[in-house]
Design a protein around this motif. Sequence first.
Motif, PDB file in Angstrom:
ATOM      1  N   HIS A  90      20.731 -11.410 -13.852  1.00  0.00           N
ATOM      2  CA  HIS A  90      20.553 -11.468 -12.401  1.00  0.00           C
ATOM      3  C   HIS A  90      19.148 -11.993 -12.132  1.00  0.00           C
ATOM      4  N   ALA A  92      16.288 -13.349  -8.693  1.00  0.00           N
ATOM      5  CA  ALA A  92      15.985 -13.548  -7.278  1.00  0.00           C
ATOM      6  C   ALA A  92      14.976 -14.689  -7.169  1.00  0.00           C
ATOM      7  N   HIS A 103      15.396 -16.753   0.614  1.00  0.00           N
ATOM      8  CA  HIS A 103      15.591 -16.175  -0.713  1.00  0.00           C
ATOM      9  C   HIS A 103      17.065 -16.263  -1.078  1.00  0.00           C
ATOM     10  N   SER A 104      17.307 -16.242  -2.357  1.00  0.00           N
ATOM     11  CA  SER A 104      18.663 -16.269  -2.890  1.00  0.00           C
ATOM     12  C   SER A 104      18.655 -15.460  -4.181  1.00  0.00           C
ATOM     13  N   ALA A 105      19.718 -14.716  -4.406  1.00  0.00           N
ATOM     14  CA  ALA A 105      19.751 -13.861  -5.592  1.00  0.00           C
ATOM     15  C   ALA A 105      21.187 -13.597  -5.996  1.00  0.00           C
TER      16      ALA A 105
END
Length: 147
Positions: A90, A92, A103-105
Motif C-alpha cells: 500500500h 500514499a 493525494h491518492s492512496a
Amino acid sequence: MDYRKFGETYYIRLDKHDEIISSILKICKEEGINSAIFSGIGGCSRAEIQTFIPEKGEFETDEVSGMLELVSLNGNIITDDEGKLYHHTHAAFAYKENEQHCHSAGHIKSITVLYTAEIELRPVIGGTIKRKFNPETGTGLWDFKEI
C-alpha cells in the motif's frame, strides 16, 4: 538501484526509471529472502493504484502520474508452497493538479521512480510467512503453518 545490508536490514536506493515493486522482489530473490516487510519514501513519476472490489473478486486499477511525492510505502513479501514471491503493498502519494494539492492512496500494482526512492527491507527472522489462497475473498492471506 543500489542496496546494502546492515545487520539484518537491507537499505535500498532506487534511481530514476526504476520500478519499486519489481526491484524489491528482485532483491528478495537474489538474497534468498522468503518473507519480509518493507517501508519507504521518495519521488515518483507514475503509480498504478488498485482497489479490490469484493463483489467482482478483482481489482480496479487507476494510474496517477506527474511529480508524485511518495509519502508512505508499506508492504510485505510472502512465499507460496512452490517458492513464488508475492507482495502486498500500500502507498500514499501527494501531488499538485490544477494548482490544488491532491493525494491518492491504495493497494499498489507498480510505482516508477522519478528521482529517488529510499526503501528499508526487513526480512522475517527465524521463520517464513507463507501464502494461502482464500477462495472466499479471492486473495492470498498469511499462513503460519510449519515448513
